[in-house]
Each structure stands twice: as C-alpha cells, then as structure tokens.
Scaffold this motif. Sequence first.
Motif, PDB file in Angstrom:
ATOM      1  N   ILE A 182       3.553   5.580  -1.308  1.00 60.19           N
ATOM      2  CA  ILE A 182       3.685   4.137  -1.059  1.00 60.19           C
ATOM      3  C   ILE A 182       2.534   3.434  -1.765  1.00 60.19           C
ATOM      4  CG2 ILE A 182       3.706   2.364   0.738  1.00 60.19           C
ATOM      5  CD1 ILE A 182       4.648   4.644   2.676  1.00 60.19           C
ATOM      6  N   LYS A 183       2.849   2.431  -2.555  1.00 59.80           N
ATOM      7  CA  LYS A 183       1.817   1.673  -3.264  1.00 59.80           C
ATOM      8  C   LYS A 183       1.564   0.372  -2.496  1.00 59.80           C
ATOM      9  CE  LYS A 183       1.339   4.379  -6.907  1.00 59.80           C
ATOM     10  NZ  LYS A 183       1.713   3.938  -8.244  1.00 59.80           N
ATOM     11  N   TYR A 184       0.474   0.349  -1.724  1.00 54.49           N
ATOM     12  CA  TYR A 184       0.133  -0.839  -0.936  1.00 54.49           C
ATOM     13  C   TYR A 184      -1.081  -1.525  -1.567  1.00 54.49           C
ATOM     14  CZ  TYR A 184      -1.537  -3.802   2.860  1.00 54.49           C
ATOM     15  OH  TYR A 184      -1.971  -4.883   3.592  1.00 54.49           O
ATOM     16  N   LYS A 185      -0.842  -2.720  -2.138  1.00 60.06           N
ATOM     17  CA  LYS A 185      -1.907  -3.494  -2.787  1.00 60.06           C
ATOM     18  C   LYS A 185      -2.709  -2.647  -3.772  1.00 60.06           C
ATOM     19  CE  LYS A 185      -2.461  -6.761   1.060  1.00 60.06           C
ATOM     20  NZ  LYS A 185      -1.777  -7.874   0.393  1.00 60.06           N
ATOM     21  N   GLY A 186      -1.973  -1.781  -4.501  1.00 59.49           N
ATOM     22  CA  GLY A 186      -2.620  -0.960  -5.515  1.00 59.49           C
ATOM     23  C   GLY A 186      -3.136   0.377  -5.002  1.00 59.49           C
ATOM     24  N   TYR A 187      -3.197   0.540  -3.690  1.00 59.40           N
ATOM     25  CA  TYR A 187      -3.634   1.811  -3.111  1.00 59.40           C
ATOM     26  C   TYR A 187      -2.446   2.753  -2.949  1.00 59.40           C
ATOM     27  CZ  TYR A 187      -8.031  -0.465  -1.719  1.00 59.40           C
ATOM     28  OH  TYR A 187      -9.229  -1.115  -1.710  1.00 59.40           O
TER      29      TYR A 187
END
Length: 522
Positions: free
Chosen positions: A424-429
Amino acid sequence: MILRSPYPDVEIPEVPLPEFLFGAGFGDRGDAAAFIDGATGSSVTFDELTGMVTRIAAALHERGLRRGDVVALFAPNSPAWVAVFQGVLRANGIVTSANSLYSPAELAHQLTDSGATMLVTVSPFLDRATAAAAQAGLPDDAVVTLDPVDGRTSLVDLLGSSATPPELEVGPGDTAVLPYSSGTTGLAKGVVLTHRNLVANLLQFTPLGTTDETTRILAVLPFFHIYGMTVMMNHGLHRRATVVTMPRFDMAEFLRVVAEYRLNRLYIAPPVAVALAKHPLVDEHDLSCVDVIFSGAAPLDAELGHAVARRLGCVVLQGYGMTELSPVSHSMDERHPDDDLNGVGYAIPNVESKLVDPETGREVGPGERGELWVRGPNVMSGYLNNPSATAATLDADGFLHTGDVATVDERGFFRIVDRVKELIKYKGYQVPPAELEAVLLTHPGIADAAVIGVSDAEGEEVPKAFVVVQEGVTLTADDVMAFVAERLAPYKKVRVVEFLDAIPKSASGKILRKDLRARENA
C-alpha cells in the motif's frame, strides 16, 4: 548478488517419480500403513499401495491412456486419491489436480486448458464434475468415480482389471503434474512440473528435517495443492512415513484425528495456527504426541507461532514456496529450531536466490528489501499454453520471479515481508499489509484479519482492515484502529475497519485479496 544455499547440493537421480518412489520396494515397511483415512480408519499398506498403483496403471492403459495424456483428479484427500494419482503417473500419464471447491465453470476451464481426457471424482462432487465435463466436451464415460456409483466406472472396476501394466516410458524431463495456481491474480494458470522437478524437491528439503519411518503425518491440507501433494503425500512415501488423511478441515475432527492416531508431525497453513492458538477445544484433547508443526502456504506471524508452540509444547517452523517451485525453496532447519519465526529459513540445497529492487531492477544485499528470485532444479518449466505469463515470471537466466518481497541477513536467513503488488502506498510510504495483519492477530479479541489498500475521499490509498472477532468479544472500529496505532508508525495506521464473519481464503490458506477488493467495488 547470487546467494547460494548454505547446504551442500544433493544428487538428483535421473529417474521419473514412480521409479523414485516405488522402484526399490518398501522392504520391511511393506506391511506398515502408508496411508490411513482419518475419518473411517481404513488403511492401505505400502505393499498394498504398490499393487493398487500397478493395477490402476494397467486399467488406465487398457482404457486407452497413453504417454502424455492428462487425467484430472477432483476429489478430497483419501488413500484412494493417492492410489489414482500414482497410478496415472505409472501409466505414463499426467495428473492435473483440481480444487475441490471449484464450480463447474472453473473446473471446465481447467479440463479444457489442460487437455484432460478423463476426470476422476467422488459421488458428492458428481453433479459438478459431470457438468464441467460436458462443458469441456468430454464424453460421459470419461468421468470415473473413486467410490461406487451405479452406471459409472469406479476405482473398484479399475482395481479389478487383469490387464498388464505398460512399460514405464516417461523420462525425468517429461511433465508429471499440472497443478493450477491459486488464481489470486486472475484466471488460474497450469503450472508445468516435470518428474525431475518433483524428485528434486523431495531430495532438496529432506536434509532440513527428520521425517523417517517413525513419523506419523497429518494430511489435512489438500493433495490437489502442491504443498499437500509434495510435502505430505510424496514425501511421506519417500521417507516411508505413515500419512493420515482428512477430507477437509474441521476443528473438532482435526483434534480428534491428531489425538486418536497419535500424529507427531502436522503440516498446516496459518488459519489453522490461529485456531490452535485460540480455540477452547484444544484443551479438551491430548496433543502431547505432536513434536513438530510446520506452517506454509502463507506467512505465519512469529508471536502466533510461539503461542502455538507454548500451548502444545512442540516445535513450530515455517518455510517458503509456491506452486511454481514444486513447491519448497526455503525452509527453517528442524534440527536447529531456534531461529526467528518471523523468517522462512534458508535456501534449500541446489537453490540459488537473489533479491532485486522491483522499481529499479538493482540487485540488493543483506538487510535490504527486494523481490525474491529463485533458480534451481525445482523451478517449473513454465505455464501451460501461456508463453507471455511464462516470460513475465521466468527469465532467460532461469530465475523465477516470485512476486514476494524479502530480506536476507548475513547468515542467509530469509524473511518474506510482503508481495510486490500488494504494498500500500500511503503518502509515498510503503505499507506492507502482512505487517498490519501480524499486529492485528496479536489482539486477543481478533480471530482473523486481512488488510488491503482502498481509496479515501481524497483519492489517497489507505490501509483498510477486515476483522473477524472472537466469539463472545465486542470490538469497535475505533478499538481496532487504536490497537494498531499504538504499535506501528503513524503512516502505517489502519484507517478503515470492516467486520466480517470470515476472511476469504484459498484452500491453501492464502488471503483472497481480490475478493476483498471486489467488495469495495461492488
């Protein structure tokens, strides 16, 4: 950077599987039980199984089965399943094993794609089997049953044949089995595994364990899946162990069979580990016979594994593999069981591995994350009739791209940390669902959990948890989110929660994230 197995290579004889398993006979183990039906108590000895396999091969040859012809097996685990599987190979045929849960349409796809000319099933599956056979264009008499059914050829008829078995004509490079991948990423694909693949894998993981004539194995995971087929059925035969079969998982029956037959080695998937750690019925059975529990097919959380080990007083191990690897490529060493349960162990003999950054293609070293690539004699030939899928998975150098993200330490000990396509890509993380699932399962009120990425109101991908609550426990979404937030970095927080009665999983225990995503899009 290619990482070789820390174990010395094993010699792989150039023989087909029937010769490898049956060619030398079973000596003083001939009269011992090879397979026992846990539900009924009926058993077959090693010598009896040898005779059954020979007669089935003769009967199939008499019916017209020839080298390279495909027979589909659509039935639950039983000693009869084993006899027919081995009989088809002894008749120079190929087995395609079908998921017992398949609908007629799914089974028809496999029959058509594999080119099966015969379908072997059981009477409770007969409606689905005959519908699938008709869709695939097979004649009605191509459907054979393991149990007697009026008007059908059955296993009893095959065993009654007085025909002469054919010569064993297949070679190590010929296709032996066509299991179909779980279909978690699209339509199931036929995996081409040769006799050499199967023989090699049996010899490759043997040095890491202690299975022998005194071992009593539980086979509740399905034989149609490569894990059950290789690690329980064929390895049990190879090591002259006794294997007790179950047709399906039921907790009460599972515990009864283990206690009654004094089974000392259990092969499971993580959902069974959850039950063993938390189910109250466990305390009502004497499971002191269990020495080793081996988990595979999906990641096992370390804390969960240790909870099972403490409760049963046994060793818990896990390994790594996939259908395309026959299936084992990495395993913990049973002789040295103190390794971190968050890992899957070491590359088995004859296996080379490397880790590759999925975004840059750069090979990475110890301590860095990368997609696990594997090369060895257990790697499949390819996907049946699917050159594009084969090319996307198996490169020109013979490395199979597993799609799993791993790390390795200086000892050569591997840990699987997530799937390439499931991050999962959350705000680039990057947020690994498996990490969140492992935390969720440590909550005493959570029986099972799965995590996927979903879009929020701003279009940002965020982690969503699907949670199954323990019976008698009350949990709110806020409770779940707070529990994770206290244990992980802020960017890894669960931001949406949905409660379910059960997490959808494949027969091998893998979370069917495509089904969870389908709920979001419904």
